[in-house]
Design a protein around this motif. Structure first.
Motif, PDB file in Angstrom:
ATOM      1  N   LEU A  74       0.920  -1.348   0.012  1.00 49.05           N
ATOM      2  CA  LEU A  74       0.024  -0.052   0.083  1.00 49.05           C
ATOM      3  C   LEU A  74       0.730   1.369   0.206  1.00 49.05           C
ATOM      4  CD1 LEU A  74      -3.153  -0.874   2.415  1.00 49.05           C
ATOM      5  CD2 LEU A  74      -3.107  -0.728  -0.139  1.00 49.05           C
ATOM      6  N   VAL A  75       2.063   1.334  -0.430  1.00 50.23           N
ATOM      7  CA  VAL A  75       2.912   2.524  -0.543  1.00 50.23           C
ATOM      8  C   VAL A  75       2.453   3.522  -1.477  1.00 50.23           C
ATOM      9  CG1 VAL A  75       5.047   1.107   0.118  1.00 50.23           C
ATOM     10  CG2 VAL A  75       4.481   1.131  -2.313  1.00 50.23           C
ATOM     11  N   ALA A  76       1.308   3.130  -2.312  1.00 47.75           N
ATOM     12  CA  ALA A  76       1.008   4.535  -3.137  1.00 47.75           C
ATOM     13  C   ALA A  76      -0.269   5.176  -2.345  1.00 47.75           C
ATOM     14  CB  ALA A  76       0.307   3.837  -4.566  1.00 47.75           C
ATOM     15  N   THR A  77      -0.327   4.940  -1.052  1.00 41.78           N
ATOM     16  CA  THR A  77      -1.421   5.743  -0.452  1.00 41.78           C
ATOM     17  C   THR A  77      -1.584   7.384  -0.997  1.00 41.78           C
ATOM     18  OG1 THR A  77      -2.040   6.473   1.534  1.00 41.78           O
ATOM     19  CG2 THR A  77       0.302   6.160   1.436  1.00 41.78           C
ATOM     20  N   ARG A  78      -2.434   7.949  -0.784  1.00 44.48           N
ATOM     21  CA  ARG A  78      -2.593   9.398  -1.351  1.00 44.48           C
ATOM     22  C   ARG A  78      -2.531  10.222  -0.440  1.00 44.48           C
ATOM     23  NH1 ARG A  78      -8.064   9.730  -4.521  1.00 44.48           N
ATOM     24  NH2 ARG A  78      -7.219  11.697  -4.931  1.00 44.48           N
ATOM     25  N   LEU A  79      -2.136   9.845   0.752  1.00 44.09           N
ATOM     26  CA  LEU A  79      -2.155  10.760   2.044  1.00 44.09           C
ATOM     27  C   LEU A  79      -1.370  12.015   1.702  1.00 44.09           C
ATOM     28  CD1 LEU A  79      -3.274  11.002   5.078  1.00 44.09           C
ATOM     29  CD2 LEU A  79      -1.172   9.878   5.660  1.00 44.09           C
ATOM     30  N   LYS A  80      -1.726  13.268   1.831  1.00 42.87           N
ATOM     31  CA  LYS A  80      -0.978  14.408   1.678  1.00 42.87           C
ATOM     32  C   LYS A  80      -0.689  14.874   2.908  1.00 42.87           C
ATOM     33  CE  LYS A  80      -2.481  15.116  -3.104  1.00 42.87           C
ATOM     34  NZ  LYS A  80      -3.209  15.962  -3.971  1.00 42.87           N
ATOM     35  N   VAL A  81      -1.652  15.193   3.905  1.00 44.69           N
ATOM     36  CA  VAL A  81      -1.358  15.843   5.082  1.00 44.69           C
ATOM     37  C   VAL A  81      -1.543  14.734   6.329  1.00 44.69           C
ATOM     38  CG1 VAL A  81      -2.211  17.799   6.671  1.00 44.69           C
ATOM     39  CG2 VAL A  81      -2.191  18.001   4.319  1.00 44.69           C
ATOM     40  N   LEU A  82      -0.290  14.966   7.198  1.00 38.28           N
ATOM     41  CA  LEU A  82      -0.313  13.907   8.515  1.00 38.28           C
ATOM     42  C   LEU A  82       0.027  14.994   9.506  1.00 38.28           C
ATOM     43  CD1 LEU A  82      -0.537  11.427  10.009  1.00 38.28           C
ATOM     44  CD2 LEU A  82       1.871  10.819   9.294  1.00 38.28           C
ATOM     45  N   ASP A  83      -1.059  15.268  10.293  1.00 35.17           N
ATOM     46  CA  ASP A  83      -0.873  16.218  11.570  1.00 35.17           C
ATOM     47  C   ASP A  83      -0.907  15.514  12.756  1.00 35.17           C
ATOM     48  OD1 ASP A  83      -0.787  18.392  13.321  1.00 35.17           O
ATOM     49  OD2 ASP A  83      -2.387  19.511  12.205  1.00 35.17           O
ATOM     50  N   LEU A  84       0.174  15.317  13.520  1.00 31.78           N
ATOM     51  CA  LEU A  84      -0.047  14.794  14.895  1.00 31.78           C
ATOM     52  C   LEU A  84       0.804  15.665  15.834  1.00 31.78           C
ATOM     53  CD1 LEU A  84       1.397  11.484  13.805  1.00 31.78           C
ATOM     54  CD2 LEU A  84      -0.978  11.989  14.189  1.00 31.78           C
ATOM     55  N   SER A  85       0.381  17.148  15.601  1.00 30.10           N
ATOM     56  CA  SER A  85       0.835  18.097  16.644  1.00 30.10           C
ATOM     57  C   SER A  85       0.281  17.917  17.871  1.00 30.10           C
ATOM     58  CB  SER A  85       0.578  19.530  15.894  1.00 30.10           C
ATOM     59  OG  SER A  85      -0.499  19.781  15.611  1.00 30.10           O
ATOM     60  N   GLN A  86       1.016  18.314  19.053  1.00 31.59           N
ATOM     61  CA  GLN A  86       0.503  18.263  20.451  1.00 31.59           C
ATOM     62  C   GLN A  86       0.254  16.729  20.786  1.00 31.59           C
ATOM     63  OE1 GLN A  86       1.129  21.067  22.055  1.00 31.59           O
ATOM     64  NE2 GLN A  86       1.301  22.016  19.935  1.00 31.59           N
ATOM     65  N   CYS A  87       0.515  15.529  19.877  1.00 27.87           N
ATOM     66  CA  CYS A  87       0.575  14.364  20.491  1.00 27.87           C
ATOM     67  C   CYS A  87       1.612  14.022  21.686  1.00 27.87           C
ATOM     68  CB  CYS A  87       0.329  13.268  19.305  1.00 27.87           C
ATOM     69  SG  CYS A  87      -1.224  13.367  18.410  1.00 27.87           S
ATOM     70  N   ARG A  88       1.639  14.247  22.813  1.00 26.78           N
ATOM     71  CA  ARG A  88       2.576  14.347  23.808  1.00 26.78           C
ATOM     72  C   ARG A  88       3.043  12.904  24.186  1.00 26.78           C
ATOM     73  NH1 ARG A  88      -0.407  19.145  24.660  1.00 26.78           N
ATOM     74  NH2 ARG A  88       1.194  20.805  24.864  1.00 26.78           N
ATOM     75  N   MET A  89       2.188  11.912  23.562  1.00 34.11           N
ATOM     76  CA  MET A  89       2.787  10.528  24.083  1.00 34.11           C
ATOM     77  C   MET A  89       3.600   9.869  22.917  1.00 34.11           C
ATOM     78  SD  MET A  89       1.697  10.200  26.956  1.00 34.11           S
ATOM     79  CE  MET A  89       1.887   8.460  27.246  1.00 34.11           C
ATOM     80  N   LEU A  90       3.281  10.507  21.718  1.00 37.62           N
ATOM     81  CA  LEU A  90       4.177  10.072  20.373  1.00 37.62           C
ATOM     82  C   LEU A  90       5.607   9.874  20.728  1.00 37.62           C
ATOM     83  CD1 LEU A  90       3.406   9.061  17.373  1.00 37.62           C
ATOM     84  CD2 LEU A  90       4.318  11.453  16.856  1.00 37.62           C
ATOM     85  N   LYS A  91       6.132   8.636  20.564  1.00 38.07           N
ATOM     86  CA  LYS A  91       7.479   8.525  21.020  1.00 38.07           C
ATOM     87  C   LYS A  91       8.415   8.320  19.672  1.00 38.07           C
ATOM     88  CE  LYS A  91       6.281   6.298  25.270  1.00 38.07           C
ATOM     89  NZ  LYS A  91       6.257   5.082  25.990  1.00 38.07           N
TER      90      LYS A  91
ATOM     91  N   SER B 195       8.264   5.715   4.497  1.00 36.19           N
ATOM     92  CA  SER B 195       8.591   5.245   3.325  1.00 36.19           C
ATOM     93  C   SER B 195       7.166   4.893   2.486  1.00 36.19           C
ATOM     94  CB  SER B 195       9.689   4.238   3.208  1.00 36.19           C
ATOM     95  OG  SER B 195       8.978   2.959   3.972  1.00 36.19           O
ATOM     96  N   ALA B 196       6.158   4.571   3.316  1.00 38.46           N
ATOM     97  CA  ALA B 196       4.927   4.311   2.786  1.00 38.46           C
ATOM     98  C   ALA B 196       4.030   5.390   2.416  1.00 38.46           C
ATOM     99  CB  ALA B 196       4.110   3.499   3.950  1.00 38.46           C
ATOM    100  N   PHE B 197       4.343   6.645   2.700  1.00 35.39           N
ATOM    101  CA  PHE B 197       3.589   7.956   2.568  1.00 35.39           C
ATOM    102  C   PHE B 197       4.212   8.490   1.565  1.00 35.39           C
ATOM    103  CE2 PHE B 197       3.250   6.974   7.289  1.00 35.39           C
ATOM    104  CZ  PHE B 197       1.829   6.512   7.352  1.00 35.39           C
ATOM    105  N   LEU B 198       4.351   8.159   0.292  1.00 38.32           N
ATOM    106  CA  LEU B 198       5.094   8.709  -0.853  1.00 38.32           C
ATOM    107  C   LEU B 198       4.482   9.837  -1.301  1.00 38.32           C
ATOM    108  CD1 LEU B 198       6.512   5.728  -2.541  1.00 38.32           C
ATOM    109  CD2 LEU B 198       7.807   6.837  -0.604  1.00 38.32           C
ATOM    110  N   SER B 199       3.289  10.220  -1.007  1.00 41.30           N
ATOM    111  CA  SER B 199       2.576  11.333  -1.487  1.00 41.30           C
ATOM    112  C   SER B 199       2.307  12.290  -0.543  1.00 41.30           C
ATOM    113  CB  SER B 199       1.027  11.003  -1.896  1.00 41.30           C
ATOM    114  OG  SER B 199       1.102   9.942  -2.897  1.00 41.30           O
TER     115      SER B 199
END
Length: 864
Positions: A190-207, A213-217
């Protein structure tokens, strides 16, 4: 009504129910009932299940508890339920809405989405912002048309289903302020995903970041505020379409060298990180246009090739430890850099060789305390528009600044500058000079007034003693704003005739200034004049020639009277005379000024307002503020002030009554007679149909008018400290819009019970705050008929020493804050667990659990 297509009912706060018949209209397409009291969505007969309703907006309907069967609305394309805080579940029938394109359940109390939403084959937008949702449906990956998911501030959301990032149409995934710890790895297929915006701001538990490489778009990757994130995956280099990367506020200390492969990256934000240096090979990122490193306090070194980036336009490295900017090779003088912001770089000792930055438009060096001089090469910046050296230790500008032919703004606020360059008059494009707080600056150059395009001069808190005289030949100066406030040494204004384009003249706080030049009358374009806190005792009569003057400020001056001919100033809209303690007389024609909207003469010695001639009843005066005029004995004849919206008489201690003509003020919104000696309001105030705020605090009022219940728009009543007030009219609590009722420190013995006829539909349902303090004769507060106060959130009761019972308090469903202090030890309250929304409480009384009839400990020791 067969042709009815659209109904809009936004903000109908008394609207309780929508007719079942409404859903039977064949052509009905749009229904917007935002911020109403509707409790459910009407059920639709099965025979009419083909309704054409396409849009259903029920946002902020605080009473909506359920959505019922949605199967009747098969044509629905938009369903918006955001802000329906009593809604806890979404009907499983949602899955039948095959044409639904957008679903919004933001700010509801829904904690789980039904699995049936996977049948929404046309859904493109899903909004769950601010809900208590803990996870997204496991089968969400089956929603092939889903393009956008918004989950801002879903603070219980911890898990993202493994197939979410593989949605074939997904373009935006915004899960800010959630508890997400990681993003699922995407299957290789599924590397051809069309995801253009990934917003994880203020996710204070994200480590850690996902395998990117999967989000080539991907075009935008936002990780700002992810405090536990310490490094960025090397796979970032594979995002060849990435345009913006934001790792601000993370604990990342180093960017991977692989970011140089981001050939389309235009914006890099590393604000507030612990980064010590930027990648050495950053000069290879040819498309990079903007770099923001605000507050990177460990950043000391800038790679030598950064300023040579061919596309770089903005370089902002404020509050860093940078000591110098690397010199640019001669071959790269064509750089496109337009903004260089090094403000608050306290270690910066010298400016770079500026000849390399020929495209620079903004050079910001403010707060660079160790910077003592500006390079002579600054004269080569022919496109420079703004230069800011405020808060530096620079004492003199180089004479080469005369070559800055495009410079419009010069800011030297708070610097050690002693004088401006003599050659400044040659800077033809210069429009604005700011010199606030340059305490060493003693004189402004006579040449300053010779700049042809000069529009604004702010030399606040300087040592300037006069306004420079301008040669008669140059009397057409374009200077529009002249700020000389708090120039304690300024003694005279000299001839103002040279500044014929002046629109604002501010001299406030020039305490050595005792008079205003008579030439003021020549400033025909002047819009605002401020001589507040000067020692001027009289305004020259020539000010009546200021035909465009709109604002006059004389606050805190020793002025004894306003000019007799002030009524000739037809454009004058606002007069402020706060604290003019010598002011006794108001000219008879002042209130007849045709444009006057605000007249504020607080803390003056004014005894009365002159009566307006009958021919001038069309005055536009909206605000009349005479507060703290302790000599004022009577109010003016209000019949001539028909546009008045605010009447402020607070602190007029000699005022004993209010003119009956107040009834004519049909536009009055606020009336303040607090701290006066008025003992009774005239019954004619019932005619104030627009009145929303009534303030009588600290007055000698004994009772409120019996007709007060007829004032339909009244929202707020403040009666703090009315120690003579004993009686509240029985219909006061029936005011339909009343939100705030404050009657503290009064002699009230009881709160009137609401008539049974007002129990449903006519109560002030928007009431949010209920406060009773210092009512020492009060024994019982009866809230038993207030069950309709669904929005009441805050109850405060203190210093009511005889209070033994508050009836009906257990029926206040939305109560969030409860304070009961210094009341009778016999006061009884229900079990605190009655209120599910209660978050703040302090009850200094003996509490009894009414549900079990058992006495329990004092509330100070009770866990909530």
């Amino acid at each position: 009504m067969e042709k009815l297509e659209e109904i809009y009912g936004v903000g109908c706060r008394q609207l309780k129910a929508t007719s079942n018949g409404m859903s039977e209209v064949q052509n009905f397409r749009k229904q917007k009932l935002v911020k109403t009291r509707g409790e459910n969505v009407p059920k639709h007969p099965k025979s009419l299940a083909t309704t054409r309703l396409k849009v259903l907006y029920l946002s902020d309907c605080g009473m909506l508890k359920e959505t019922l069967k949605l199967a009747a609305f098969l044509s629905l394309e938009e369903l918006v339920l955001k802000g329906c805080t009593m809604l806890t579940t979404l009907s499983d029938s949602i899955g039948m809405l095959e044409y639904l394109v957008e679903l919004d359940v933001s700010r509801t109390n829904i904690v789980e989405l039904p699995d049936s939403i996977v049948h929404l084959k046309n859904l493109k937008v899903l909004r769950v912002n601010g809900t208590g949702i803990q996870k997204l449906p496991d089968c969400i990956g089956m929603m092939e048309t889903l393009e956008k998911i918004y989950g801002l501030a879903c603070r219980q959301l911890e898990v993202i289903p493994s197939d979410i990032v593989g949605l074939p149409s997904l373009q935006i995934l915004q899960l800010t302020e959630t508890l997400v710890e990681n993003i699922s790895k995407l299957p290789q297929s599924l590397v051809a995903t069309r995801l253009k915006v990934l917003d994880l701001s203020q996710c204070r538990m994200l480590k850690e970041t996902p395998e990117l490489s999967a989000f080539l778009s991907l075009e935008n990757l936002i990780l700002k505020g992810c405090e536990m994130l310490t490094k960025l995956s090397e796979s970032i280099g594979m995002l060849k379409y990435l345009v913006e990367l934001d790792v601000s506020g993370t604990n990342i200390v180093e960017l991977p060298n692989s970011i140089v492969h981001l050939k389309k990256l235009k914006v890099l934000r590393v604000n507030g990180t612990g980064i010590q240096k930027l990648p050495d090979c950053i000069g290879m990122m040819e498309k990079l246009e903007e770099i923001y490193g605000v507050g990177c306090r460990q950043l000391e070194v800038i790679p030598s090739d950064i300023v040579g980036l061919p596309s770089l336009q903005i370089l902002q490295l404020t509050e860093t430890r940078v000591e110098n900017i690397p010199k640019l090779p001669q071959s790269l003088v064509a750089t496109r850099l337009k903004v260089l912001d090094l403000s608050q770089c306290r270690m910066l000792k010298e400016t770079p060789e500026l000849s390399a930055f020929l495209s620079l438009e903004n050079l910001i060096l403010k707060g660079c305390e160790m910077l003592t001089k500006l390079s002579e090469s600054i004269g080569m910046l022919k496109y420079l528009v703004e230069l800011d050296v405020s808060g530096t230790s620079i004492v003199e500008l180089p004479s080469s600044i005369v070559n800055l032919k495009s410079l419009k703004v010069l800011n030297i606020n708070g610097s050690c500058m002693q004088k401006l360059p003599d050659v400044i008059e040659k800077m033809e494009k210069l429009e604005e000079i700011y010199g606030v707080g340059c305490r060493q600056l003693e004189a402004t150059s006579n040449g300053i007034s010779e700049v042809q395009n000069f529009r604004k001069q702010k030399l606040v808190k300087t040592r300037g003693e006069n306004v420079p005289k301008r040669p008669d030949s140059l009397a057409t100066t374009r200077l529009k704003v002249l700020y000389l406030s708090d120039c304690g040494m300024l003694k005279e204004t000299l001839k103002l005739a040279a500044f014929l384009s002046l629109e604002e003249l501010v001299l406030k706080g020039c305490t050595m200034l005792t008079k205003l030049s008579d030439s003021i009358g020549m400033l025909e374009y002047l819009v605002e004049l401020d001589v507040s806190r000067t020692n001027i005792v009289e305004l020259p009569n020539s000010i009546v020639h200021l035909k465009n003057l709109k604002v006059l400020r004389v606050n805190g001056t020793g002025i004894q009277k306003l000019p007799d001919c002030i009524g000739m100033m037809e454009k004058l809209e606002k007069i402020y005379g706060i604290g003019c303690r010598q002011l006794e007389v108001i000219p008879s024609d002042i209130v007849g000024l045709p444009s006057l909207q605000i007249l504020q003469l607080t803390e003056t010695r004014v005894e009365n307002i002159p009566k307006l001639p009958q021919s001038l009843v069309a005055t536009r005066l909206k605000v009349l503020d005479l507060s703290c005029c302790k000599i004022l004995k009577e109010t003016p004849e209000f019949s001539t002030l028909l546009s008045l919206e605010k009447l402020i008489l607070s602190g007029c201690q000699m005022l004993t009554k209010l003119s009956d003509s107040i009834r004519m003020l049909k536009y009055l919104v606020e009336l303040d007679v607090s701290c006066t000696n008025i003992v009774e309001l005239p019954n004619s105030i019932v005619n104030l149909k627009s009145l929303k705020v009534l303030k009588i605090g600290g007055s000698c009022m004994k009772k409120l008018p019996n007709v007060i219940g007829m004032m339909e728009k009244l929202e707020e009543i403040y009666g703090e400290g009315c120690r003579q007030l004993e009686v509240i009219p029985s219909d006061i609590v029936g005011l339909s819009y009343l939100q705030i009722l404050k009657l503290t420190e009064t002699r009230m013995e009881n709160i009137p019970k609401l008539p049974e006829s007002l129990c449903v539909g006519q109560l002030p349902s928007d009431l949010r705050i209920f406060t009773i303090t210092n009512c020492r004769f009060l024994e019982v507060v009866d809230l038993s008929n207030l069950s309709n106060f669904k929005n009441l959130e805050d109850v405060k009761v203190w210093d009511c020493l005889r209070l033994v019972e508050i009836r009906g308090i257990d029926r206040l469903e939305s109560l969030k804050s409860l304070y009961i202090e210094h009341c009778s030890p016999l006061l009884r309250l229900p079990d605190l667990s009655t209120w599910k929304e209660l978050t703040e409480w302090d009850v200094d009384a003996l509490v009894t659990d009414l549900a079990r009839g058992k006495q329990v400990a004092r509330s100070d020791d009770l866990p909530l």
